[in-house]
Design an enzyme around this catalytic site. Structure first.
Site, PDB file in Angstrom:
ATOM      1  N   GLU A  72      -1.403  -8.756 -14.309  1.00  0.00           N
ATOM      2  CA  GLU A  72      -2.102  -7.619 -14.901  1.00  0.00           C
ATOM      3  C   GLU A  72      -2.545  -6.678 -13.784  1.00  0.00           C
ATOM      4  O   GLU A  72      -3.169  -7.108 -12.833  1.00  0.00           O
ATOM      5  CB  GLU A  72      -3.309  -8.136 -15.696  1.00  0.00           C
ATOM      6  CG  GLU A  72      -4.002  -7.066 -16.482  1.00  0.00           C
ATOM      7  CD  GLU A  72      -3.015  -6.168 -17.205  1.00  0.00           C
ATOM      8  OE1 GLU A  72      -2.313  -6.659 -18.107  1.00  0.00           O
ATOM      9  OE2 GLU A  72      -2.907  -4.970 -16.859  1.00  0.00           O
TER      10      GLU A  72
ATOM     11  N   CYS B  85     -10.895  -8.776  -7.174  1.00  0.00           N
ATOM     12  CA  CYS B  85      -9.481  -8.978  -6.813  1.00  0.00           C
ATOM     13  C   CYS B  85      -9.138  -8.795  -5.348  1.00  0.00           C
ATOM     14  O   CYS B  85      -8.478  -9.648  -4.757  1.00  0.00           O
ATOM     15  CB  CYS B  85      -8.607  -8.050  -7.635  1.00  0.00           C
ATOM     16  SG  CYS B  85      -8.601  -8.506  -9.364  1.00  0.00           S
TER      17      CYS B  85
ATOM     18  N   LYS C  96       2.015  -9.072  -7.212  1.00  0.00           N
ATOM     19  CA  LYS C  96       0.610  -8.866  -7.575  1.00  0.00           C
ATOM     20  C   LYS C  96      -0.275  -8.929  -6.325  1.00  0.00           C
ATOM     21  O   LYS C  96      -1.126  -8.067  -6.102  1.00  0.00           O
ATOM     22  CB  LYS C  96       0.192  -9.923  -8.601  1.00  0.00           C
ATOM     23  CG  LYS C  96      -1.268  -9.947  -8.930  1.00  0.00           C
ATOM     24  CD  LYS C  96      -1.737  -8.683  -9.634  1.00  0.00           C
ATOM     25  CE  LYS C  96      -3.249  -8.679  -9.718  1.00  0.00           C
ATOM     26  NZ  LYS C  96      -3.787  -7.628 -10.506  1.00  0.00           N
TER      27      LYS C  96
HETATM   28  C1  UDX Z   1      -7.972  -3.549  -8.490  1.00  0.00           C
HETATM   29  C2  UDX Z   1      -6.598  -2.880  -8.616  1.00  0.00           C
HETATM   30  O1  UDX Z   1      -6.763  -1.445  -8.548  1.00  0.00           O
HETATM   31  C3  UDX Z   1      -5.928  -3.275  -9.909  1.00  0.00           C
HETATM   32  O2  UDX Z   1      -4.627  -2.704  -9.973  1.00  0.00           O
HETATM   33  C4  UDX Z   1      -5.848  -4.790  -9.958  1.00  0.00           C
HETATM   34  O3  UDX Z   1      -5.267  -5.200 -11.198  1.00  0.00           O
HETATM   35  C5  UDX Z   1      -7.221  -5.415  -9.802  1.00  0.00           C
HETATM   36  O4  UDX Z   1      -7.831  -4.951  -8.593  1.00  0.00           O
HETATM   37  P1  UDX Z   1     -10.395  -3.088  -9.490  1.00  0.00           P
HETATM   38  O5  UDX Z   1     -10.851  -4.057  -8.448  1.00  0.00           O
HETATM   39  O6  UDX Z   1     -10.834  -3.297 -10.892  1.00  0.00           O
HETATM   40  O7  UDX Z   1      -8.789  -3.051  -9.542  1.00  0.00           O
HETATM   41  O8  UDX Z   1     -10.855  -1.598  -9.084  1.00  0.00           O
HETATM   42  P2  UDX Z   1     -10.323  -0.519  -8.028  1.00  0.00           P
HETATM   43  O9  UDX Z   1     -10.358   0.803  -8.693  1.00  0.00           O
HETATM   44  O10 UDX Z   1      -9.042  -0.883  -7.412  1.00  0.00           O
HETATM   45  O11 UDX Z   1     -11.471  -0.498  -6.925  1.00  0.00           O
HETATM   46  C6  UDX Z   1     -11.705  -1.600  -6.053  1.00  0.00           C
HETATM   47  C7  UDX Z   1     -12.757  -1.226  -5.030  1.00  0.00           C
HETATM   48  O12 UDX Z   1     -12.244  -0.276  -4.111  1.00  0.00           O
HETATM   49  C8  UDX Z   1     -14.011  -0.587  -5.624  1.00  0.00           C
HETATM   50  O13 UDX Z   1     -15.149  -1.098  -4.969  1.00  0.00           O
HETATM   51  C9  UDX Z   1     -13.827   0.883  -5.338  1.00  0.00           C
HETATM   52  O14 UDX Z   1     -15.033   1.596  -5.260  1.00  0.00           O
HETATM   53  C10 UDX Z   1     -13.128   0.834  -3.988  1.00  0.00           C
HETATM   54  N1  UDX Z   1     -12.354   2.054  -3.676  1.00  0.00           N
HETATM   55  C11 UDX Z   1     -11.288   2.398  -4.464  1.00  0.00           C
HETATM   56  C12 UDX Z   1     -12.672   2.821  -2.561  1.00  0.00           C
HETATM   57  O15 UDX Z   1     -13.608   2.510  -1.838  1.00  0.00           O
HETATM   58  N2  UDX Z   1     -11.899   3.922  -2.270  1.00  0.00           N
HETATM   59  C13 UDX Z   1     -10.834   4.291  -3.039  1.00  0.00           C
HETATM   60  O16 UDX Z   1     -10.181   5.311  -2.700  1.00  0.00           O
HETATM   61  C14 UDX Z   1     -10.524   3.505  -4.165  1.00  0.00           C
END
Ligand code: UDX
Ligand code: UDX
Ligand code: ADP
Length: 482
Positions: A167, A282, A226
């Site tokens: 996913e 993740c 993944k």
């Molecule tokens: C992530 C992946 O994006 C997703 O595809 C996978 O299925 C699960 O892991 P998630 O952890 O839910 O999803 O959120 P994500 O939007 O990826 O953000 C992860 C972290 O990175 C957050 O703390 C976010 O604030 C941070 N982040 C994200 C940044 O600091 N800068 C960015 O440019 C993007």
């Protein structure tokens, strides 16, 4: 194995299984979807008006389908027996003891669910790994299933086909991601039975996903993809965060640098927002998993390479925390610090690996008084996250040091510094008037530390704040560079 899916069981009613299978129920009214969990409290919440997971749009999906073709239950065995296809969507946390401690995934829950399927199934089934798992987990699941298979009432051997279908949804945008995925990945064994099972799952998705977005691969490629996708995403954040340190030291602006780089079509503009550090269930877990896999394969240079992404993330959080303390004249003892945002990103109530936890623990050690506001995270969760397990009386100590506020304004009253840890829209959208009120209620000099680059520093400076934004040059701007 079944060639057509009429009933689906999802084992694990968490952040992944719940939203994913709710959307399947929404888009496939002809399929009965039952989501089961060992945790009765969680199932009761899924059956109530207050769902256990906050996701924009999720309430609407669940309300439309629940009781129609979507069911939440603790009767795991019945749901397994009825299903043609079973998603295994249980948690796979990083191991905290034993071999691979701190790196390897704990597959205890996956194995328990697999054994349960083997022992109660009365017909052949397609088993789908949804949880993120280390490479070759499917092989272990297959061995367990084959060693424990029984016969149906009419004497045919019950068989299982295993698929990997990771996913890729991100929290906060789960429903949007599920309704319009960039891709759906299905890994299967390269046998006629494996391909047939993949086709059956693909047909489920084709009820709303264009076939061009469905990509079929081998099992191991799917499992590794993944881990690889999350590692590459996290690597971009650690890369831009490492550059933010250079920006702060030189007066360059990290948003300008990110924009300039992102204009190159080969690099692209997304996922280059500098921050106090990434969080979420993740990224760290999957990279540690990749590091462990590399080490196990004797590829220590590869392990070191990916481990550096996590080390840079730890460094980003610590660098930010140190900046707070050094700016506040090298001590925050007994000073009130307002923390805005506790979730690991906006639009979720999830705090797993949130940067706010690391920062607050650091501030606790410096003996600050911390006032926290987050629009979605519960008080209980915050207190739990900040309490050191196994430390006598720590829960009491947390209560003395940490208070939870009901609004951003309340959090900031009498504070010496306000620290933005999560990019919630309400922080971004606060008006100059709001900030002026906040400033007036704080001790002076009042400092603002923006760990997400969400508020306009000019507005804050205009009302009197001294502002530090990640990746935006020194606090006291040298007029030559300003
Ligand atoms: C992530 C992946 O994006 C997703 O595809 C996978 O299925 C699960 O892991 P998630 O952890 O839910 O999803 O959120 P994500 O939007 O990826 O953000 C992860 C972290 O990175 C957050 O703390 C976010 O604030 C941070 N982040 C994200 C940044 O600091 N800068 C960015 O440019 C993007
Ligand atoms: C690079 C930058 O692309 C360019 O924007 C900058 O102005 C100068 O440096 P160049 O070195 O000419 O350009 O070629 P590039 O196409 O980037 O390839 C560099 C090396 O990377 C080559 O050896 C290429 O074979 C290799 N490469 C590139 C890969 O191994 N895999 C890839 O996916 C892309
Ligand atoms: P994720 O973010 O991967 O969805 P969660 O922790 O939110 O992880 O959800 C996993 C769910 O799986 C939990 O609600 C947990 O109770 C459930 N679970 C774990 N093991 C089993 C099992 N053997 N049978 C049924 N449910 C399980």
């Amino acid at each position: 194995v079944p060639t057509q899916v009429r009933a689906i069981c999802c084992i694990g009613a968490g952040y992944v299984g719940g939203p994913t299978c709710s959307v399947i129920a929404l888009k496939c009214p002809h399929i009965k979807v039952t989501i089961v969990d060992v945790n009765p409290v969680r199932i009761a919440a899924w059956n109530s008006d207050v769902l256990p997971v906050f996701e924009p749009g999720l309430d609407e999906v669940v309300h439309e389908c629940r009781g129609r073709n979507l069911f939440f239950s603790t009767d795991i065995d019945a749901a397994i027996q009825e299903a043609d296809l079973i998603f295994v969507s249980v948690n796979t946390p990083t191991k905290t003891s034993g071999v691979g401690k701190g790196f390897a995934a704990d597959l205890h829950y996956v194995e328990a669910s697999t054994r349960r399927i083997a022992s109660v199934a009365t017909s052949s089934k397609i088993i789908v790994e949804k949880s993120t798992v280390p490479c070759r987990t499917a092989a272990s699941m297959r061995t367990i299933l084959e060693s424990n298979s029984s016969y149906t009432a009419d004497g045919t051997l019950i068989s299982f086909q295993i698929l990997s279908n990771p996913e890729f949804l991100a929290e906060g945008t789960a429903i949007r991601d599920l309704l319009a995925p960039d891709r759906v990945l299905i890994g299967s064994l390269d046998t006629s039975q494996g391909k047939a099972a993949a086709k059956a799952l693909s047909e489920v998705y084709q009820n709303w996903v264009n076939p061009s977005k469905i990509y079929e691969t081998g099992l191991w490629s799917s499992e590794l993809s993944k881990l690889a996708a999350n590692a590459l995403l996290a690597q971009r954040i650690s890369s831009i965060n490492s550059l933010s340190a250079i920006c702060e030291a030189t007066g360059a602006d990290v948003d300008e640098v990110a924009h300039a780089c992102g204009l190159d079509a080969r690099i692209g503009p997304k996922f280059l927002k500098a921050s106090v550090g990434f969080g979420g269930s993740c990224f760290q877990k999957d990279i540690l998993n990749l590091v462990y896999l590399s080490e196990s394969l004797g590829l220590s240079e590869v392990a070191d390479y990916w481990h550096q992404v996590i080390k840079m993330n730890e460094y980003s959080k610590e660098r930010f925390a140190r900046k707070v303390v050094s700016t506040l004249f090298n001590t925050i003892t007994m000073k009130k610090i307002a923390v805005l945002g506790f979730a690991f990103k906006k639009d979720t109530g999830d705090t797993r690996e949130s940067a706010a936890i690391t920062l607050c623990k650091y501030f606790r050690q410096e003996r600050a008084l911390i006032s926290i506001y987050d629009p979605k995270v519960t008080t209980n969760q915050i207190m739990l996250d900040l309490t050191e397990p196994g430390v006598v009386d720590d829960a009491e100590q947390v209560k003395k040091q940490v208070t939870i506020a009901k609004s951003m304004k309340e959090a900031c009253v009498d504070a010496e510094a306000v620290i933005i840890c999560t990019e919630w829209d309400e922080f971004r959208d606060a008006s100059p008037q709001d900030w002026a009120e906040i400033y007036a209620s704080m001790k002076k000099p009042a400092f603002a530390f923006d760990g997400r680059g969400v508020v306009d520093a000019k507005i804050l400076r205009a009302v009197g704040f001294k502002v530090h934004t990640v990746g935006k040059g020194p606090l006291i701007v040298d007029p030559i560079w300003a």
